[in-house]
Design an enzyme around this catalytic site. Structure first.
Site, mmCIF file in Angstrom:
data_model
loop_
_atom_site.group_PDB
_atom_site.id
_atom_site.type_symbol
_atom_site.label_atom_id
_atom_site.label_comp_id
_atom_site.label_asym_id
_atom_site.label_seq_id
_atom_site.Cartn_x
_atom_site.Cartn_y
_atom_site.Cartn_z
ATOM 1 N N LYS A 69 0.846 -1.198 0.000
ATOM 2 C CA LYS A 69 0.000 0.000 0.000
ATOM 3 C C LYS A 69 0.880 1.246 0.000
ATOM 4 O O LYS A 69 1.923 1.278 0.665
ATOM 5 C CB LYS A 69 -0.908 -0.025 1.233
ATOM 6 N N SER A 144 -9.762 1.746 2.618
ATOM 7 C CA SER A 144 -8.906 2.539 1.766
ATOM 8 C C SER A 144 -7.854 1.722 1.010
ATOM 9 O O SER A 144 -7.314 2.198 0.010
ATOM 10 C CB SER A 144 -8.197 3.589 2.622
ATOM 11 N N SER A 168 -10.012 -0.499 6.758
ATOM 12 C CA SER A 168 -9.378 -0.293 5.455
ATOM 13 C C SER A 168 -8.715 -1.522 4.845
ATOM 14 O O SER A 168 -8.406 -1.528 3.658
ATOM 15 C CB SER A 168 -8.358 0.846 5.541
#
EC number: 6.3.5.7
Lengths: 475, 503, 93
Positions: A69, A144, A168
């Site tokens: 990420k 996210s 997330s």
């Protein structure tokens, strides 16, 4: 090479061919991808793979590609949190988890798209544009960590890392039909994870199966002296891969099946619980009365912390810089022009919630409610080994559907934020579908009881086929 | 005599002490030894505020903070934690300063100073730990500069902010408080006060019980006295003209010696303090006994002990205990069985310290030389750091030798002083210097020869003396002294002259 | 709930430049979120301690041992403007 490989599949192929070949074919897949899951790929990936082939790098993940990420710092590789304000920022250091992965021989293949600064449930707030859900390109991948979930679901990386502040990791895992774990707060070092809300978040792995989750956790988990909130609590994750839930006591909290939960989702979760019963577990209802306030408490705390965590992005030391007649104007303009709207809203709200005269009403009150939410979990775990609930109340929604109304998007986090408030571990595993879209079963454990969580998730996987469903071929 | 404080002056000081004797910064492992380094070479992701970096507390910094708290007679808090103080400034790499808020590590205490009318307690409100920001250099004056240059080497250094009550009634008392604080901190060996930025002062000043004005950017003790004198005058003039004093922050412009109003939108603040989520709370109460055990004898206690143990005046006791190295040096001298403690006090406090002050030297600490006994050496170096290359050293053995030589008449008082000067300026041991410079009193026969020569060469003066003009004897003594180049003892010369003239 | 003036003040506190039109828009959107947060008022938290940290640990320290700093070039590489080893920024006031 086929898509959707597990770590053991990758190792087999490396043994038959080479790590270089595996990495090259993933890079090729990424190159051709249409889902916009990556923000960049790593120039060093092939070099690492070659070193693996030469035997210069070894370890439990030798030659295994992993997607990271974009809010996890990678030395020499752009790390932007999908925000314009970090455009061009290249960290001079690696996050703790990256150091661990490199030492284990893993190949950092690229960085994945996300909601800007991890603030969102859809990956739509990324400055790079939304990532498409591999199951339906008109839908969001969740957020996210949308990129990290989508690339695994699309077979563009066997495993990935996300971060979970209020769901997330679990939300996109559920929306994309993969497995995602949020570890206990303190189980994985946050050193190098760019903070959104630091008292809530953890880095967590995503994969196509529970086995791989355990394998990654064995590498990234454990104590790190550079993170003061890291806890020295040795867990052997892979040892927990046991197909046996006999005697497991499952608590089912009513509050997680409230109005607004999609009926197919609810059915899929109840079917899963029935399956567990069949496998020898028992279940009972449990009440967690403060759940209804968790969302407001969560957002108040997260925004307050974020308003301070994101203060450092002022155009001085890194990132773009706007013009201004003095430093303060420059900073205000840099922030106005380079933070996206949602990030600005959260900074403004967080600043307000901490400001003189309002701190007790919002921030302090939210922290008191947090205590009550935590107590709900303590009471529940006095009687049950794990709790089960839908990860998300709904399957993946359409791109653009919730952009204009922030509150409506916040409300989709209702089932994922309480665990971050309490710091307990939780995992989302595929458990069926709703209208052709994946549904996630959320299993919640007590502090540092990841072993039970993994055993429960692994057993489910061994006795069902939901995790085998792939985009375009729903089981 | 009671000090009337005619202008109703109230001064409170906030002193930032940089714990530069720690090896590393407060929250990261960067070295504190940056003073002579290139800019931005002593920084890491933590103190540069890079995204994702996390702080970890330096345990030794906590111990030092407790030490300071205990030395100031403060209550050490049961449990404490760090807070974030949120504000924007380019020297603040994270957009907040990590500091302490509602539970400072040290609570109320006091410092005793020599006030305008005798000893006076200055209350300590609190002492807390915080991180130092980076250092800004304005390209031109602060309000008209072309830009700001930032050096983050200082960023993350441990500061202890010591906040006093507004108990000082004059700039002089403020100065005395600062000197006393410095003396106590020196004793604790937690910082080197000679290094740039080691002690920085903000002052709160009010007159006639009016609103207080905060004066920032004071970088030296001398500067503090000047800033306060100016600010008190400014406030008095303002009131005299019918104006009002309003709560505000002013910036001390050291070059011009004036304070300037800083009231701009940029200085408006709402700090939004909240506990630092990246750091865990600290329970320190149970560590107090262990830290207290490491405290040295502090200046006030030492002064009382000196008065009890040695024969000396209170003035000497104060002078000798203001600095631990001087005090140790004194004791090393006074404890010698051949030395009288009162003599030693005069030599160390008046003569030795005078020579040291005259040279603008500062005591630089005990040497770590294992050959010399502890406390026997005092290293001196340029106090103003204009010329840091000046270093001299003198041992207690030297002073013992000098005092002994004076007492047994081997050298004169003046020669004793001369020996100290030569050692400070040129080096060498007392014995060597006395020999090399021929300072030992000359033999009687040399004096006798000088006496006969003087009598032979100055017939007129001899006749005058014999005729009853006593003054002429002084002239003749002077001539003897001249011939012996001042090395003869004047009394001895007079006696020999009188004896020779009478015969 | 939150006025346009408050939005502007908060914007300055957190250094986000906001123009008039934006302030109006924020006032509406932020108010609806604050309204939602307002439901916390319903909860009886009398005597409830706030949870700042979920882990109940204390005294996490490190030893006073020097670790390497970054090279100056790594410190300066990400800044918009540097001069002679310093990071350069606009004047303060």
């Amino acid at each position: 090479m086929t898509k959707w490989l597990s770590i053991s599949d990758v190792k087999e192929i490396i043994a038959a061919t080479s790590a270089e070949e595996v990495t090259a074919s993933y890079l090729e897949l990424i190159e051709k991808s249409s889902i916009n899951g990556y923000t960049c790929t790593s120039d060093g990936a092939l070099d690492t793979a070659k070193m693996v082939d030469k035997g210069e790098v070894a370890g439990p993940l030798a030659g295994v590609p992993i997607a990271i990420k974009d809010n996890i710092s990678t030395k020499g590789l752009a790390t932007t949190c999908s925000s314009k304000i970090l455009e061009g920022y290249v960290p001079p250091y690696d996050a703790h988890v990256i150091e661990r992965l490199k030492a284990a021989g893993a190949v950092i293949i690229g960085k994945t798209n996300m909601d800007e600064f991890a603030m969102g449930t859809s990956t739509e707030s990324s400055c790079y544009g939304v990532t498409l859900n591999p199951w339906d390109h008109e839908r969001v991948p969740g957020g996210s960590s949308g990129g990290s979930a989508a690339v695994v679901a699309a077979g563009e990386s066997p495993i990935s890392l996300g971060s979970d502040t209020g769901g997330s990791v679990r939300c996109p895992a559920a929306f994309c039909g993969v497995v995602g774990l949020k570890p206990t707060y303190g189980a994985v070092s946050r050193y190098g994870l760019i903070s959104y809300a630091n008292s809530l978040e953890q880095i967590g792995p995503m994969a196509t199966c529970v086995e791989d989750i355990a394998a990654v956790m064995d590498v990234i988990g454990g104590y790190d002296a550079r993170d003061s909130t890291s806890i020295d609590n040795k867990i052997d994750y892979q040892a927990a891969l046991v197909d046996d839930v006999k005697g497991l006591k499952i608590g089912v909290p009513d509050e997680y099946f409230g109005e607004g939960v999609d009926s197919s989702t609810e059915k899929a979760v109840w079917d899963a619980i029935a399956k567990y019963e069949e496998m020898g577990a028992s279940w009972g209802k449990v009440s967690m009365p403060n759940t209804k306030y968790a969302l407001a408490a969560y957002y108040t705390i997260a925004m307050s912390e974020a308003s301070s965590n994101l203060a450092r992005f002022d155009g001085t030391r890194y990132g773009p810089r706007s013009e201004g007649e003095n430093w303060h104007v420059m900073a205000s303009r840099t922030r106005a022009e380079n933070f996206g709207k949602e990030v600005q809203r959260r900074i403004l709200l967080g600043t307000y919630a901490l400001s003189a005269g309002y701190q007790d009403k919002y921030y302090l009150k939210a922290l008191q409610v947090r205590t009550l939410v935590k107590q709900d979990f303590e009471k529940a775990f006095a009687n049950f080994d794990v709790l089960m609930a839908p990860t998300m109340p709904l399957p993946a929604f359409k791109i653009g559907e919730k952009v204009e109304d922030p509150l409506s998007q916040y409300l989709t986090d209702v089932n994922t934020v309480p665990m971050n408030l309490a710091g307990v571990p939780c995992i989302s595993v595929p458990c069926g579908s709703s209208d052709g879209l994946p549904v996630g079963l959320q299993i919640i454990g007590n502090h540092f009881d990841e072993a039970t969580l993994i055993r429960a998730a692994y057993s489910f996987e061994k006795n069902t086929d939901h995790h085998k469903a792939r985009p375009g071929e729903v089981a | 005599m009671v000090y009337e404080n005619p202008d109703g002056v109230r001064i409170g000081l906030e002193v930032h002490v940089q714990l530069n004797k720690l090896n590393t910064k407060l929250f990261c492992g960067c070295s504190t030894d940056y003073h002579d380094s290139e800019p931005n070479t002593h920084v890491c992701p933590v103190c540069l505020g890079l995204p994702g970096a996390l702080p970890v507390i330096n345990e030794k910094a906590v111990e030092y903070a407790m030490k300071i708290g205990l030395a100031l007679g403060c209550d050490i808090v049961e449990q404490t934690q760090f807070h974030r103080k949120n504000y924007y400034y380019p020297d603040l790499p994270k957009g907040f300063q990590t500091t302490q808020y509602d539970f400072p590590i040290a609570g109320e205490g006091k410092v005793v100073i020599e006030g305008e009318d005798g000893e006076r307690d200055i209350g300590i409100t609190r002492a807390h730990m915080e991180e130092d920001p980076g250092r800004l250099q304005h390209m031109g004056s602060i309000d008209k500069s072309k830009g700001t240059l930032i050096n983050y080497n200082r960023s993350g250094m441990t500061l202890i902010e010591i906040v006093s009550e507004p108990d000082m009634r004059s700039p002089k008392e403020a100065r005395r408080y600062l000197d006393k604080l410095r003396s106590i901190l020196d004793y604790l060996d937690v910082f080197n006060g000679d290094l740039e930025g080691a002690m920085r002062v903000d002052a709160n000043v009010s007159v006639f019980m009016g609103e207080r004005v905060e004066v920032k950017n004071i970088s030296s003790f001398k500067g503090a006295e000047r800033a306060l004198l100016y600010e008190i005058m400014r406030q008095k003039n303002q009131i005299r003209r019918g104006g009002e004093i309003t709560l505000e922050t002013r910036h001390f412009d050291e070059a011009r010696g004036v304070t300037l109003s800083m009231r701009t939108k940029e200085t408006e603040n709402d700090y939004r303090y909240f506990p630092e989520p990246d750091l865990m709370p600290m329970r320190v109460a149970d560590r107090v006994p262990a830290v207290a055990a490491t405290l040295p004898e502090l200046p006030d206690a030492k002064r009382n002990r000196f008065l009890e143990e040695y024969d000396m005046t209170d003035m000497h006791a104060k002078a000798l205990t203001s600095d631990q190295d001087i005090a140790d040096f004194y004791e090393a001298v006074a404890q010698n069985e051949n030395i009288d403690s009162k003599d030693a006090a005069v030599w160390v406090a008046d003569i030795f310290k005078g020579e040291w002050n005259y040279r603008d030297l500062a005591i630089h600490g005990r040497t770590n030389d294992p050959v010399t006994p502890p406390y026997s050496w005092v290293k001196l170096s340029g106090a103003n750091r204009k010329d840091p290359t000046i270093t001299s050293s003198i041992g207690s053995d030297d002073l013992i030798y000098i005092i002994g030589s004076v007492n047994n008449g081997e050298i004169s008082d003046n020669s004793g002083i001369e020996v100290i000067r030569i050692i400070l300026d040129e080096g060498g041991s007392a014995n060597e210097v006395i020999d090399a410079k021929g300072l030992r009193k000359v033999e009687d026969d040399i004096v006798a020869t000088a006496v006969s020569e003087t009598i032979a060469e100055n017939e007129a003066a001899v006749q005058d003396y014999l005729g009853g003009a006593e003054k002429s004897l002084n002239f003749l003594v002077g001539q003897v002294m001249k011939k012996t180049k001042g090395r003869a003892d004047a009394r001895q010369a007079r006696e020999l002259l009188v004896a020779a003239l009478k015969s | 709930m939150i006025t346009k003036d408050e939005v502007e003040h908060v914007g300055w506190l957190c250094r986000i430049e906001i123009n008039d039109a934006e302030a109006e828009e924020y006032a509406v959107k932020l108010s609806s979120v604050l309204d939602y947060f307002g439901q916390l008022d319903e909860v009886d938290t009398e005597g409830v301690e706030p949870t700042y940290h979920v882990a109940d640990i204390m005294n996490v320290f490190r030893e006073d041992v020097v670790t390497p700093s970054l090279d100056q070039k790594d410190v300066l590489t990400n800044t918009a403007e540097e001069k002679d080893g310093y990071i350069k920024a606009p004047r303060i006031i």
